[in-house]
Design an enzyme around this catalytic site. Structure first.
Site, PDB file in Angstrom:
ATOM      1  N   SER A 198       1.756   6.449   3.141  1.00  0.00           N
ATOM      2  CA  SER A 198       2.564   7.465   3.825  1.00  0.00           C
ATOM      3  C   SER A 198       3.573   8.116   2.886  1.00  0.00           C
ATOM      4  O   SER A 198       4.082   7.499   1.951  1.00  0.00           O
ATOM      5  CB  SER A 198       3.311   6.844   5.008  1.00  0.00           C
ATOM      6  OG  SER A 198       2.420   6.382   5.982  1.00  0.00           O
ATOM      7  N   ASN A 218       0.041   5.639  17.561  1.00  0.00           N
ATOM      8  CA  ASN A 218      -0.857   5.505  18.712  1.00  0.00           C
ATOM      9  C   ASN A 218      -1.253   6.844  19.292  1.00  0.00           C
ATOM     10  O   ASN A 218      -2.318   6.977  19.905  1.00  0.00           O
ATOM     11  CB  ASN A 218      -0.205   4.618  19.774  1.00  0.00           C
ATOM     12  CG  ASN A 218      -0.276   3.148  19.406  1.00  0.00           C
ATOM     13  OD1 ASN A 218      -0.635   2.803  18.281  1.00  0.00           O
ATOM     14  ND2 ASN A 218       0.046   2.277  20.339  1.00  0.00           N
ATOM     15  N   SER A 224       5.575  -1.234   3.095  1.00  0.00           N
ATOM     16  CA  SER A 224       5.926  -2.616   3.442  1.00  0.00           C
ATOM     17  C   SER A 224       5.907  -3.505   2.201  1.00  0.00           C
ATOM     18  O   SER A 224       4.973  -3.454   1.401  1.00  0.00           O
ATOM     19  CB  SER A 224       4.951  -3.161   4.482  1.00  0.00           C
ATOM     20  OG  SER A 224       4.903  -2.343   5.621  1.00  0.00           O
ATOM     21  N   GLN A 282       0.834  -1.199   0.000  1.00  0.00           N
ATOM     22  CA  GLN A 282       0.000   0.000   0.000  1.00  0.00           C
ATOM     23  C   GLN A 282       0.873   1.255   0.000  1.00  0.00           C
ATOM     24  O   GLN A 282       1.766   1.402   0.817  1.00  0.00           O
ATOM     25  CB  GLN A 282      -0.961   0.013   1.187  1.00  0.00           C
ATOM     26  CG  GLN A 282      -0.315   0.029   2.557  1.00  0.00           C
ATOM     27  CD  GLN A 282      -1.351   0.022   3.666  1.00  0.00           C
ATOM     28  OE1 GLN A 282      -2.398  -0.608   3.530  1.00  0.00           O
ATOM     29  NE2 GLN A 282      -1.076   0.704   4.754  1.00  0.00           N
ATOM     30  N   GLY A 283       0.606   2.124  -0.942  1.00  0.00           N
ATOM     31  CA  GLY A 283       1.320   3.385  -1.052  1.00  0.00           C
ATOM     32  C   GLY A 283       0.533   4.499  -0.393  1.00  0.00           C
ATOM     33  O   GLY A 283      -0.251   5.192  -1.059  1.00  0.00           O
ATOM     34  N   GLU A 338      -6.494  -3.313   8.693  1.00  0.00           N
ATOM     35  CA  GLU A 338      -5.073  -3.415   9.030  1.00  0.00           C
ATOM     36  C   GLU A 338      -4.860  -3.219  10.524  1.00  0.00           C
ATOM     37  O   GLU A 338      -4.128  -3.970  11.171  1.00  0.00           O
ATOM     38  CB  GLU A 338      -4.278  -2.361   8.255  1.00  0.00           C
ATOM     39  CG  GLU A 338      -2.794  -2.388   8.588  1.00  0.00           C
ATOM     40  CD  GLU A 338      -2.027  -1.196   8.034  1.00  0.00           C
ATOM     41  OE1 GLU A 338      -0.798  -1.289   7.919  1.00  0.00           O
ATOM     42  OE2 GLU A 338      -2.650  -0.171   7.746  1.00  0.00           O
TER      43      GLU A 338
END
Length: 276
Positions: free
Chosen positions: A10, A255, A42, A7-8, A125
């Site tokens: 950030s 978080n 990732s 996944q692109g 996710e």
């Protein structure tokens, strides 16, 4: 044949505030032309496809100007560069787009709908990052470790300080598992429990980090060993997971941002002041 994707999302200047992303996609005839950069992607080095957030409507409000594109990792104009993490691995990558061309029909949904689609994916996710069953399995391994390791002839399990820390973790894991069962029941009944969903990633990643940290303390001087030391316990998985979950406290939506979401959307507290 197995096909994998990455996944692109950030970007160097768009992590916690993902909607501010600046990777551009301009429609040129039957193709999208993409320019920009993604980071912390990732498995980009080994993936076959990427689902990518791009800014396709530059004049629209930031949340409404994003589109969701699918593209092959063999697309000309893509440059993938691995990033070595503190675990010594290169699981994350930078991805650079230089006039990368993608067929215009490889868009999911409509133009400007990418933000809603991405949030639906992020929900799944984040749920996966805090799996209480995996954490319980890890707790059982830690319990066995505490029965095996000794200090001055005494089992670590017989030390009240370490045993109390273990029991505190056990209580937190039980609470997380009960919350998971509550979510399962709600899903069967087709009910929505937004607050119960929001806490999974926050609690799950911080709990795993504490659990792995206790294991490192239990190992004593062996706990600071890493990589290929001949004296490693359990092949160094405690040390590796300790650092891995420190990263996951940041990854998948930090978080700190999760706490804002819980307070504002889950508890209805006043919104955090924004700089104008």
């Amino acid at each position: 044949m197995c096909r994998t994707s990455c996944q692109g999302y950030s970007e160097p200047n768009s992590g916690s505030d993902l909607a501010s992303l600046s990777t551009r996609a301009v429609l040129d005839g039957d193709e999208w032309v993409i320019n920009g950069q993604k980071i912390w992607t990732s498995s980009a080095k080994s993936a076959h496809w990427m689902f990518c957030l791009v800014r396709s409507e530059p004049d629209a409000p930031k949340h409404h100007g994003i589109s969701f594109l699918l593209l092959s990792m063999k697309t000309e104009g893509l440059d993938v560069r691995p990033l070595k993490t503190m675990t010594g691995e290169s699981f994350f990558n930078e991805v650079f787009f230089t006039d990368a061309r993608v067929p215009k029909d490889q868009i999911v949904g409509q133009r400007g709908e990418g933000w809603a689609i991405a949030n639906a994916i992020l929900k799944h996710e984040r749920d996966g990052l805090g799996d209480p069953d995996v954490t319980l399995s890890r707790l059982n391994a830690l319990t066995d470790l505490m029965k095996e390791e000794t200090v001055n002839g005494q089992r670590i399990m017989d030390n009240p300080i370490y045993r109390d820390r273990l029991m505190a973790l056990q209580g937190e894991i039980m609470a997380l598992r009960f919350n998971d069962l509550r979510l399962l029941s709600a899903n069967i009944k087709k009910e929505q429990l937004p607050l119960a969903t929001m806490i999974v990633k926050l609690q799950g990643t911080e709990l795993r980090h504490k659990l792995e940290g206790l294991a490192i303390d239990v190992l004593g001087e062996h706990g600071i060993l890493y990589e290929d030391s001949p004296h490693l316990r359990n092949e160094g998985t405690w040390q590796n997971d300790y650092m891995w979950f420190l990263g996951l406290i940041i990854g998948g939506g930090t978080n700190q941002i999760q706490k804002n979401i819980i307070s504002e959307r889950g508890l209805g507290m006043p919104r955090e002041p924004r700089n104008k």
